[in-house]
Design a protein around this motif. Structure first.
Motif, PDB file in Angstrom:
ATOM      1  N   HIS A 154       0.522  -1.385   0.000  1.00  0.00           N
ATOM      2  CA  HIS A 154      -0.267   0.134  -0.053  1.00  0.00           C
ATOM      3  C   HIS A 154       0.858   1.525  -0.130  1.00  0.00           C
ATOM      4  N   ASP A 191      -0.250  -4.929   6.009  1.00  0.00           N
ATOM      5  CA  ASP A 191      -1.859  -5.575   5.406  1.00  0.00           C
ATOM      6  C   ASP A 191      -0.910  -5.718   4.167  1.00  0.00           C
ATOM      7  N   TYR A 240     -16.625  -3.322   9.928  1.00  0.00           N
ATOM      8  CA  TYR A 240     -16.105  -2.790   8.418  1.00  0.00           C
ATOM      9  C   TYR A 240     -17.374  -1.865   8.472  1.00  0.00           C
ATOM     10  N   TRP A 257     -13.105   1.778   5.710  1.00  0.00           N
ATOM     11  CA  TRP A 257     -12.552   2.201   4.391  1.00  0.00           C
ATOM     12  C   TRP A 257     -12.844   3.157   3.404  1.00  0.00           C
ATOM     13  N   GLU A 264     -12.760   4.059   0.159  1.00  0.00           N
ATOM     14  CA  GLU A 264     -12.805   3.885  -1.628  1.00  0.00           C
ATOM     15  C   GLU A 264     -13.985   4.119  -2.056  1.00  0.00           C
ATOM     16  N   VAL A 295     -13.324  -2.049  -6.421  1.00  0.00           N
ATOM     17  CA  VAL A 295     -13.262  -2.234  -5.269  1.00  0.00           C
ATOM     18  C   VAL A 295     -13.199  -3.626  -5.209  1.00  0.00           C
ATOM     19  N   LYS A 296     -12.054  -3.911  -4.722  1.00  0.00           N
ATOM     20  CA  LYS A 296     -11.553  -5.448  -4.424  1.00  0.00           C
ATOM     21  C   LYS A 296     -12.236  -5.923  -3.095  1.00  0.00           C
TER      22      LYS A 296
HETATM   23  C1  TNX Z   1      -8.476  -4.242   2.857  1.00  0.00           C
HETATM   24  S1  TNX Z   1      -8.544  -4.151   4.930  1.00  0.00           S
HETATM   25  C2  TNX Z   1      -7.276  -3.272   3.426  1.00  0.00           C
HETATM   26  C3  TNX Z   1      -7.728  -2.225   2.879  1.00  0.00           C
HETATM   27  C4  TNX Z   1      -8.433  -1.615   1.762  1.00  0.00           C
HETATM   28  C5  TNX Z   1     -10.061  -2.751   2.220  1.00  0.00           C
HETATM   29  C6  TNX Z   1     -10.833  -2.438   1.516  1.00  0.00           C
HETATM   30  C7  TNX Z   1      -6.946  -4.393   5.163  1.00  0.00           C
HETATM   31  C8  TNX Z   1      -6.287  -3.926   6.575  1.00  0.00           C
HETATM   32  N1  TNX Z   1      -6.717  -3.943   4.108  1.00  0.00           N
HETATM   33  O1  TNX Z   1      -6.125  -1.058   2.144  1.00  0.00           O
HETATM   34  O2  TNX Z   1      -9.168  -0.109   2.070  1.00  0.00           O
HETATM   35  O3  TNX Z   1      -9.369  -4.666   2.060  1.00  0.00           O
HETATM   36  O4  TNX Z   1     -10.780  -2.966  -0.237  1.00  0.00           O
END
Ligand code: TNX
Length: 527
Positions: free
Chosen positions: A245, A301, A398, A449, A451, A525-526
């Motif tokens: 990221h 992550d 979430y 989050w 997105e 969006v994944k």
């Molecule tokens: C995973 S949850 C992520 C985020 C994203 C989210 C939704 C996490 C620790 N990492 O970077 O925003 O999925 O797409």
């Protein structure tokens, strides 16, 4: 005559206060109604003789819109620190008689008592009349010490005023940890003096528009927000996400990149260059200076999304040979260990996402955010290894997930989504009692989050009233939960949102505002 007597009796009965009429969220552990009332003259505020807690009472006065009253028009609160209350943050509030008293063993408990008083006042207040506070004795303590909320400002940036408003609501709900996701692929949002391009170049773009002008917090903004949070008993944990990221940062400083895959451009930092560690060391030093609360979140992550690039990166190849690594995850863990060590040398605690449970980081200095509800074995492993853990599983915590079966935008997991009641009943609706009670589970956190969140309206809609449900989940014992009673209290809080101009979701009238927030993000969006 008989008729009048009957009406009088009815009026009397309806005005007799019982604990169920209290519109408190989160609901206190123990409430005893005294049957009395404490009258506060119209327009009066509060004061205390205890100099140590004037700040807390001033906060109360500001919140009720009565900051500068003369002594004659003020209601006295005695505040005392008394050892012996069982848990940090516990307090005893009495409104019986003429003087209000708050007792606690720590200043967090005093603040919690003040907030309960604030909520009692808000619900008793009548325009143009005296405020009749209910006479009662509350003994209250939190279920979990960590009651958190996370906001992602990389995907979309909301700015200082929105964050302050959220901190206000967090304080109102006794949420005491703000996890601030400040860096990610779509933007680096924190000015670092030694590397100015992080903000000015790394801050360009967001999830909807990759060319949007740079948005970020200056160091003065951060200091202002940290102070604002502290006054509200909220600790801030900044997150600098790595080694994945990282695209915001690698956009500004391409030499830090670990390479590109077809789907993820420059997604990781290069774990094989000494320059990466020097850079991070300098960044973390500035982060520590800005955030005094003793914790830095280093992400960790989803490195897997970009790790394929390491296969064709000559630096990483050399690292693999030199260290005798047999797979790329070993290089990932090597990176995390070095960074965790850097944070530890700054005398700060490390926080990271649950992918790092296998990385061999020192258990005594690391707190794990368990987010992958589909991997309960990772939670068990973290518990067994002795890490301190925050529970923030996608289901149900979430907040970018939809909250009603009719909602079309936002995320789901195999068709599942997160209603406010799913959140309210966490963790006992998701985890075995034996796990909920583990002492190394130090709290829960709701994560947003962004997105799919590009406007303040949609932000509000996803947060309210689920933030209230998260607060109650973090505070109340499972045996104290009751849907009907929570709903009654929540209805009163929806009116507060309305008054504050918040675009909230109304679970009692679900169709009401749906259309205005139902915007689709432009990128995929994944899950
Ligand atoms: C995973 S949850 C992520 C985020 C994203 C989210 C939704 C996490 C620790 N990492 O970077 O925003 O999925 O797409």
């Amino acid at each position: 005559m008989k008729k009048y007597f009957f009406i009088l009796l009815l009026l009397l009965c309806s005005s007799v206060l019982n604990a169920q009429n209290l519109k408190l969220i989160p609901y206190p552990s123990n409430v005893k109604m005294a049957g009395s009332r404490l009258a506060m003259a119209r327009g009066s505020g509060f004061y205390t003789d205890n100099p140590r807690f004037k700040y807390a009472v001033n906060y109360l006065n500001e919140e009720i819109g009565s900051p500068h009253k003369t002594a004659a028009r003020k209601q006295k609160i005695t505040i005392a620190i008394t050892p012996g209350l069982s848990k940090p943050g516990a307090y005893r509030l009495s409104t019986v008689g003429k003087v209000i008293s708050i007792k606690s063993s720590d200043s967090a408990g005093v603040f919690n008592g003040v907030i309960t008083l604030l909520q009692l006042y808000q619900s008793a207040k009548k325009e143009g009349a005296n405020t009749m506070l209910p006479g009662l004795i509350i003994n209250d303590e939190p279920r979990y010490q960590w009651r958190g909320f996370m906001l992602d400002e990389s995907r979309h940036f909301f700015g200082k005023e929105v964050v302050k408003q959220l901190l206000n609501w967090m304080a109102f709900y006794k949420l005491n940890r703000f996890h601030w996701h400040l860096t990610d692929a779509q933007g680096w949002r924190l000015a670092i003096e030694k590397y100015p391009l992080l903000a000015t170049v790394g801050g360009i773009g967001n999830f909807t528009d990759s060319t949007a002008q740079a948005r970020y917090y200056t160091q003065n903004d951060i200091r202002e927000i940290v102070k604002y949070a502290k006054r509200r008993n909220i600790e801030i944990v900044p997150e600098i996400d790595m080694p994945g990221h990282a695209t915001g940062a690698t956009h500004a400083y391409p030499e830090l990149s670990g390479g590109t895959t077809p789907r993820y451009e420059n997604f990781t930092f290069n774990p094989a260059k000494e320059g990466t560690y020097q850079f991070m060391g300098n960044v973390l030093k500035e982060v520590k200076a800005l955030f005094p609360d003793g914790r830095i979140h280093i992400g960790g992550d989803e490195v897997a999304l970009g790790i394929k690039a390491w296969e064709s990166n000559p630096d990483v190849q050399k690292l693999m040979t030199d260290k005798g690594f047999t797979d790329y995850q070993q290089a990932e863990f090597y990176f995390l260990k070095r960074i965790a060590d850097t944070v530890q040398k700054l005398n700060y605690k490390v926080m990271c996402w649950d992918e790092t449970v296998a990385a061999g980081l020192p258990t005594s200095n690391v707190i794990i955010d368990w987010w992958r509800q589909n991997k309960p074995e990772v939670l068990t492993e973290a518990i067994n290894k002795g890490y301190n853990i925050i529970l923030c599983p996608r289901l149900p915590l979430y907040l970018d997930f939809v909250q009603d079966s009719t909602h079309r935008s936002g995320r789901k997991w195999g068709g599942l989504f997160n209603t406010y009641l799913d959140i309210y009943h966490f963790p006992e609706n998701s985890l075995a009692d034996s796990i909920c009670k583990k002492t190394n589970i130090i709290g829960i956190q709701a994560n947003l989050w962004t997105e799919t969140v590009s406007s303040k309206k949609r932000l509000d809609y996803l947060l309210f009233p689920r933030l209230a449900a998260a607060a109650e989940a973090g505070w109340c014992a499972s045996s104290a939960k009751n849907d009907d009673m929570f709903n009654q209290r929540l209805k009163a809080h929806l009116l507060y949102y309305k008054k504050a101009g918040i675009y909230y979701y109304d679970p009692f009238n679900p169709k009401e505002h749906e259309e205005a927030i139902d915007q689709q993000p432009k990128q995929e969006v994944k899950d």
